[in-house]
Design an enzyme around this catalytic site. Structure first.
Site, PDB file in Angstrom:
ATOM      1  N   TYR A 223       0.876  -1.167   0.000  1.00  0.00           N
ATOM      2  CA  TYR A 223       0.000   0.000   0.000  1.00  0.00           C
ATOM      3  C   TYR A 223       0.916   1.220   0.000  1.00  0.00           C
ATOM      4  O   TYR A 223       1.686   1.415   0.943  1.00  0.00           O
ATOM      5  CB  TYR A 223      -0.917   0.011   1.221  1.00  0.00           C
ATOM      6  CG  TYR A 223      -2.038  -0.995   1.141  1.00  0.00           C
ATOM      7  CD1 TYR A 223      -3.302  -0.609   0.697  1.00  0.00           C
ATOM      8  CD2 TYR A 223      -1.848  -2.329   1.497  1.00  0.00           C
ATOM      9  CE1 TYR A 223      -4.341  -1.520   0.607  1.00  0.00           C
ATOM     10  CE2 TYR A 223      -2.876  -3.246   1.416  1.00  0.00           C
ATOM     11  CZ  TYR A 223      -4.120  -2.842   0.974  1.00  0.00           C
ATOM     12  OH  TYR A 223      -5.146  -3.750   0.881  1.00  0.00           O
ATOM     13  N   HIS A 405     -17.002  -1.816   4.070  1.00  0.00           N
ATOM     14  CA  HIS A 405     -15.653  -1.917   4.635  1.00  0.00           C
ATOM     15  C   HIS A 405     -15.632  -2.798   5.881  1.00  0.00           C
ATOM     16  O   HIS A 405     -16.401  -2.583   6.818  1.00  0.00           O
ATOM     17  CB  HIS A 405     -15.125  -0.528   4.992  1.00  0.00           C
ATOM     18  CG  HIS A 405     -13.756  -0.542   5.607  1.00  0.00           C
ATOM     19  ND1 HIS A 405     -12.610  -0.770   4.867  1.00  0.00           N
ATOM     20  CD2 HIS A 405     -13.341  -0.391   6.880  1.00  0.00           C
ATOM     21  CE1 HIS A 405     -11.558  -0.734   5.669  1.00  0.00           C
ATOM     22  NE2 HIS A 405     -11.972  -0.508   6.903  1.00  0.00           N
TER      23      HIS A 405
END
Length: 610
Positions: A223, A405
């Site tokens: 990431y 999420h």
């Protein structure tokens, strides 16, 4: 399986001619709803080397997905299909395979050992197989639902696509075991909503938020975080659309991207470009969490409704933006550079409504926990009628998009709307949710929420590989249950979530302590995670916790954007009373199978070499 006899081959050849003619009709029909340049508007690379490329389109009228699979460098065949979590066992497959005499295309399935079997019900139908300069192009279709117990039900939400490459010709289809193949998976949303694209304003401008020529790390998952900023004095604008920019050649490595705006209370945010988990990352980046744009593999441009736009810039808005790019590099490719990002389309001519983003679900707190070794444990968060009555305008709000999420153990997420005690419609559902595939998804139908309505968000978790309870929180090994809904007109309500009342949870720990020989630490100085860690997870303690979450009062967070609750009493609130619940969707079986072949289709593709 035996090779089809000559008569069967003749029948298959006639079938191939028929479907080739039918293809012309199919493509013409698809072009009515697809962009003019292609009847297959959605594309993804299936494998990191670019050997397989998938394109598709959806006919909601026919409840059918049309696939185009490009196979570069074909050797002896290919498997393609779908499974619950992306495994090659218990998968619904279509297989192109060759023997010494010919090539065949057939609907198949794999058992729990990975052994492949020809399906007695051929629901994948071949429409065309054609050699092109790029490779072999297969066009085929598949209904959403088939009512075949060996088939996957194609639903809204995430689909785990699987593939495998055959290196050598085979005696029969049954000679294939997926454990011996080069295989992989790709996650997509197959059922893209068919929504007309609104016209962009005449004064639309663009801004590119891109990674600064990043050297992609030679590891499977990265990431990458990058901080950039808006120009000084940048006035308020409305974002009306955004789209991905993916560096050519990196299409299989760039998995998803998000642009976040930083918290307005910070006058400056340090510039940074590096892995998001780096020890060198400035702490202030943790306060850059307001989502402006999110894209995931397979998604196209995201459009706001004509009457609304997402405000950014101007007073009370941070100039600092954080780009986060998820690189998925399973082959550990090294030396690749990347400048991917997101292109924002914005206008100074503000639209009638500001769009807003509201958090639904569970508060980030350890009082909501999942016991270890669970296969499907459900936690539910509420946005209550009391909160919507107080915080929503009389005309209500309109939800047009949603981003679900959870962290690593999340498997399903659903939000439903309830009115007058009755569940009336699903806002968003993902029955094959993956925490590794998160995007803002436009809803097929706008959902209107009125004052007094209830929004119920439930998450299903799998903790089979965990030894201790998984508590709620911000850490990646903790859990979340959130639905970020995108709506208009914007209100002061930014967060509408709940958690079990902490006092009732303490009653649970006391009860566990009384009924178990092992002592549970319920002393005041023990934290809730420590208390959960000391629970002996027998069936009694599991069931009592599940029951507690199903009846105990809740602490409601009915919060403004300033993180201050709306005025009122929000602790020890009763659970909303739901007297009627929506039934789980049932598959719709195709009315007729008259055109379906009874066995595999024989192909003429040369010698089976790419």
């Amino acid at each position: 399986m035996k090779v089809p006899s000559p008569s069967a081959r003749e029948a298959a050849s006639m079938y191939g001619t028929a479907v080739a003619v039918f293809l012309v009709i199919v493509v013409a029909a698809l072009q009515g709803s697809a962009p003019a340049e292609s009847p297959f508007p959605f594309h993804i690379p299936l494998d990191p080397e670019g050997t397989l490329e998938l394109s598709w389109n959806v006919s909601y009228a026919q409840e059918t997905v049309y696939f185009q699979l490009l196979v570069r460098e074909l050797k002896a065949g290919v498997l393609f299909g779908m499974s619950d979590r992306g495994e090659l066992e218990n998968a619904d497959l279509v297989v192109l395979w060759t023997d010494r005499d010919g090539a065949y295309f057939g609907d198949a399935w794999s058992d729990q050992k990975g052994q492949v079997h020809l399906d007695s019900q051929q629901d994948y139908q071949l429409l065309r197989a054609q050699r092109t300069p790029e490779g072999l192009c297969l066009l085929f279709k598949r209904p959403f639902g088939t009512c075949d117990p060996n088939d996957y039900l194609i639903e809204d939400g995430t689909v785990h696509l699987v593939y495998g490459l055959l290196e050598e010709p085979l005696q029969s289809l049954e000679a294939i075991n997926t454990s011996g193949l080069r295989t992989g998976l790709q996650r997509v949303q197959l059922l893209k909503p068919s929504i007309p694209q609104p016209a962009l304003p005449a004064d639309t401008r663009t801004m590119e938020i891109r990674a600064p020529d990043v050297l992609i790390p030679g590891q499977q998952t990265t990431y990458w975080c990058y901080i950039t900023e808006l120009p000084d004095g940048f006035p308020q604008h409305h974002i009306v659309m955004y789209e991905p920019i993916v560096t050519e050649g990196n299409e299989a490595l760039v998995h998803h991207m998000e642009v976040f705006q930083c918290a307005a209370e910070f006058e400056s945010v340090p510039h940074f470009s590096g892995p998001c988990d780096s020890k060198m990352k400035p702490q202030r980046l943790n306060y850059c969490r307001h989502v402006l744009a999110a894209w995931a593999l397979g998604a196209k441009a995201f459009y706001y409704p004509e009457e609304a736009g997402l405000a950014f810039g101007g007073p009370g808005s941070s100039r600092f933006l954080r780009l986060e790019v998820h690189y998925h590099n399973p082959l550990v490719i090294k030396g690749r550079r990347d400048s991917s990002g997101i292109r924002l389309y914005y206008t100074a001519t503000l639209r009638r409504f500001d769009a807003g983003i509201m958090e639904l679900g569970l508060v980030y707190t350890p009082v909501m926990a999942v016991p270890p070794q669970e296969t499907a444990f459900v936690l539910t968060g509420y946005c209550t009628d009391k909160c919507t009555q107080l915080a929503l305008p009389p005309s209500g709000i309109h939800i047009f998009a949603s981003q679900l999420h959870t962290h690593l153990t999340g498997r399903k997420v659903v939000t439903v709307l309830a009115r007058d005690g009755r569940e009336t419609e699903v806002v968003n559902r993902d029955s094959h949710y993956s925490p590794h595939f998160q995007e803002i998804r436009m809803l097929r139908k706008v959902v209107s929420v009125h004052p007094g309505d209830v929004l119920i968000t439930s998450c299903t978790y799998n903790t089979e590989d965990r030894r201790l309870a998984t508590v709620g929180g911000f850490g990646i090994l903790e859990e979340m249950c959130v639905n970020y809904v995108h709506y208009y007109p914007q209100t002061q309500l930014e967060l509408c979530k709940s958690a079990v009342d902490p006092g009732f949870l303490q009653k649970y720990f006391h009860l566990v302590n009384r009924f178990n020989s092992e002592e549970v630490c319920t002393c005041p100085q023990a934290s809730v995670p420590e208390q959960f860690a000391s629970v002996p997870w027998n069936s009694f303690n599991r069931e009592v916790l599940k029951a507690l979450y199903g009846f105990a009062p809740i602490s409601m967070h009915c919060n403004k954007s300033s993180a201050v609750r709306f005025q009122g009493e929000w602790d020890r609130q009763p659970l909303p009373e739901i007297v009627s619940r929506l039934e789980e969707p049932t598959p719709h079986c195709p009315a007729s199978r008259a055109q379906s072949p009874t066995g595999p289709t024989v192909l003429s593709i040369g010698e089976g070499k790419g």
